[in-house]
Design a protein around this motif. Sequence first.
Motif, PDB file in Angstrom:
ATOM      1  N   SER A  18       0.846  -1.194   0.000  1.00  0.00           N
ATOM      2  CA  SER A  18       0.000   0.000   0.000  1.00  0.00           C
ATOM      3  C   SER A  18       0.884   1.248   0.000  1.00  0.00           C
ATOM      4  O   SER A  18       2.002   1.242   0.505  1.00  0.00           O
ATOM      5  CB  SER A  18      -0.920  -0.006   1.216  1.00  0.00           C
ATOM      6  N   GLU A  20       1.173   5.533   0.597  1.00  0.00           N
ATOM      7  CA  GLU A  20       0.654   6.833   1.013  1.00  0.00           C
ATOM      8  C   GLU A  20       1.784   7.841   0.891  1.00  0.00           C
ATOM      9  O   GLU A  20       2.838   7.687   1.501  1.00  0.00           O
ATOM     10  CB  GLU A  20       0.113   6.817   2.449  1.00  0.00           C
ATOM     11  N   ALA A  65      -7.053  10.534  -2.999  1.00  0.00           N
ATOM     12  CA  ALA A  65      -6.416  11.460  -2.068  1.00  0.00           C
ATOM     13  C   ALA A  65      -7.483  12.019  -1.149  1.00  0.00           C
ATOM     14  O   ALA A  65      -8.646  12.172  -1.537  1.00  0.00           O
ATOM     15  CB  ALA A  65      -5.711  12.587  -2.813  1.00  0.00           C
ATOM     16  N   ASN A  75      -2.973  13.956   1.197  1.00  0.00           N
ATOM     17  CA  ASN A  75      -2.129  12.786   0.973  1.00  0.00           C
ATOM     18  C   ASN A  75      -2.684  11.890  -0.122  1.00  0.00           C
ATOM     19  O   ASN A  75      -3.892  11.684  -0.227  1.00  0.00           O
ATOM     20  CB  ASN A  75      -1.989  11.981   2.268  1.00  0.00           C
ATOM     21  N   ARG A  77      -2.995   8.182  -1.919  1.00  0.00           N
ATOM     22  CA  ARG A  77      -3.006   6.780  -1.486  1.00  0.00           C
ATOM     23  C   ARG A  77      -3.337   5.870  -2.653  1.00  0.00           C
ATOM     24  O   ARG A  77      -4.015   6.253  -3.617  1.00  0.00           O
ATOM     25  CB  ARG A  77      -4.037   6.569  -0.368  1.00  0.00           C
ATOM     26  N   LYS A  78      -2.823   4.637  -2.524  1.00  0.00           N
ATOM     27  CA  LYS A  78      -3.228   3.560  -3.427  1.00  0.00           C
ATOM     28  C   LYS A  78      -3.109   2.266  -2.640  1.00  0.00           C
ATOM     29  O   LYS A  78      -2.055   2.015  -2.039  1.00  0.00           O
ATOM     30  CB  LYS A  78      -2.355   3.522  -4.684  1.00  0.00           C
TER      31      LYS A  78
END
Lengths: 115, 114
Positions: A18, A20, A65, A75, A77-78
């Motif tokens: 993951s 961030e 985000a 931030n 994210r994925k």
Amino acid sequence: AQSVSQHNHHVILSEAASLELGCNYSYGGTVNLFWYVQYPGQHLQLLLKYFSGDPLVKGIKGFEAEFIKSKFSFNLRKPSVQWSDTAEYFCAAQKGYSSASKIIFGSGTRLSIRP
Amino acid sequence: IAGITQAPTSQILAAGRRMTLRCTQDMRHNAMYWYRQDLGLGLRLIHYSNTAGTTGKGEVPDGYSVSRANTDDFPLTLASAVPSQTSVYFCASSGELGQGYEQFFGPGTRLTVL
């Protein structure tokens, strides 16, 4: 002076991890926020943007985000990265509701994905 | 539809020489921008134009000049190049200056000043 800070200069992850990436801005009041991506050898492309409304913004390629006004943060994210996400990521901010408002970019975060 | 084109793709230039980087967009965007990209510094705005006939200074304008004679073209000129101007230069455009319009970027010009 208005500024955008990206604290991670280089992030290295394995595939499926993951992600961030942090972004903080120094603007007060209404602000428009962007994440751009630059793949190796290519120009910048828009990943996602926030103008108003739902603070959780969904972009292309599974990225999202979250705008947290109290923390001046946006931030990226994925949940599960792929090798093809290797790129440089730029956060950018623009003071809203001003016809003379320019976009200020952060210094960028280089993301390297190990296959 | 090309979007934004920049020329040249790359250039090696002797210090003291004059150089013009070209930028053309076919999207009829009002606002155009020039940035330089340097490692660890991200993109820094050099000059911008919110409409044909007007220009403004960005964060790092010294040593550079621009003109905006029409909507499509926004050339950047280095009157007397110095080694610190070695960088990758990106031109961008957006529908309107400000108001949250995203910027579209050209492919960049890699400039080396020796």
